[in-house]
Design a protein around this motif. Sequence first.
Motif, PDB file in Angstrom:
ATOM      1  N   ASP A   1       0.825  -1.211   0.000  1.00  0.00           N
ATOM      2  CA  ASP A   1       0.000   0.000   0.000  1.00  0.00           C
ATOM      3  C   ASP A   1       0.862   1.265   0.000  1.00  0.00           C
ATOM      4  OD1 ASP A   1      -2.286   1.463  -0.104  1.00  0.00           O
ATOM      5  OD2 ASP A   1      -2.992   1.003   1.919  1.00  0.00           O
ATOM      6  N   GLY A   2       1.965   1.218  -0.742  1.00  0.00           N
ATOM      7  CA  GLY A   2       2.814   2.379  -0.885  1.00  0.00           C
ATOM      8  C   GLY A   2       3.787   2.623   0.257  1.00  0.00           C
ATOM      9  N   VAL A   3       3.825   1.721   1.238  1.00  0.00           N
ATOM     10  CA  VAL A   3       4.715   1.864   2.391  1.00  0.00           C
ATOM     11  C   VAL A   3       5.792   0.784   2.329  1.00  0.00           C
ATOM     12  CG1 VAL A   3       4.878   1.848   4.916  1.00  0.00           C
ATOM     13  CG2 VAL A   3       2.834   2.778   3.797  1.00  0.00           C
ATOM     14  N   VAL A   4       7.051   1.172   2.581  1.00  0.00           N
ATOM     15  CA  VAL A   4       8.163   0.219   2.588  1.00  0.00           C
ATOM     16  C   VAL A   4       8.279  -0.409   3.981  1.00  0.00           C
ATOM     17  CG1 VAL A   4      10.638  -0.104   2.273  1.00  0.00           C
ATOM     18  CG2 VAL A   4       9.394   1.518   0.825  1.00  0.00           C
ATOM     19  N   PHE A   5       8.395  -1.736   4.005  1.00  0.00           N
ATOM     20  CA  PHE A   5       8.534  -2.478   5.260  1.00  0.00           C
ATOM     21  C   PHE A   5       9.827  -3.277   5.252  1.00  0.00           C
ATOM     22  CE2 PHE A   5       4.021  -1.813   4.756  1.00  0.00           C
ATOM     23  CZ  PHE A   5       3.513  -1.676   6.032  1.00  0.00           C
ATOM     24  N   TYR A   6      10.465  -3.377   6.413  1.00  0.00           N
ATOM     25  CA  TYR A   6      11.535  -4.319   6.652  1.00  0.00           C
ATOM     26  C   TYR A   6      10.977  -5.408   7.569  1.00  0.00           C
ATOM     27  CZ  TYR A   6      15.347  -1.330   4.823  1.00  0.00           C
ATOM     28  OH  TYR A   6      16.190  -0.593   4.030  1.00  0.00           O
TER      29      TYR A   6
END
Length: 226
Positions: A168-173
């Motif tokens: 949803d357009g958010v970068v996750f680690y």
Amino acid sequence: CCIIYSRRILTTLTIVMLTKKNHSGSSLMRRLVFLLAPALALQSLPRRSVVGGATASFCVAVPLFRQPALAEDIDPVTTRMGGLLEKYADVGRGFRLMKPTTWNQFEGEAGAYDVRFTDLVDVAASITISTSTYGGTSVDGLGELDAVATKLSKSRGELLNKRARTSDGVVFYDYEFEAPNNFHELLSLSVARNKLWQISAKAPDKIWGKREPLFKNVVGSFVPKV
């Protein structure tokens, strides 16, 4: 500056290669253009945008072979797991996820966490959401995926898995750890609205096997916006 020198070198080489017009020269030229292209592209940027507002003369070292971490584009999880999960949105705090249907929910403790869900039966199994103030706009501002993992493993135990993704357009680690105290943990980091978000799902090793699918779906459903 090194960038100006790069342009001068490339211009000189272009003249030499056009003069010789041979196959080996063309091949060499293509390689040099490939290596120097990042420096030439960076030169077109305003100085203020490159050095954060500095107006003095500067020299930028261009890492020619560095590649950005690839974040796989994955849709947030929406499965209900046959009724084990349900949609949950916290409008006040600004996040949403699929939460365990029957688990207890606890409001945050200052400086500790924002929201915590705990299993009714296996109370040691928990899902915790916490935030802290952060000036960046993306989690990759913390460092590369591997570098952040190295720092986290010092306090969380052995690193088992890691990945970078965009949902949803958010970068996750995303990380998976095995702690020395026989606990298993899934940890996901993201950044939104000047906050560093962490969602941690953990349980003792003895019950991890039966909780793992639920944990992965909850963590995969989390998005720091509603």
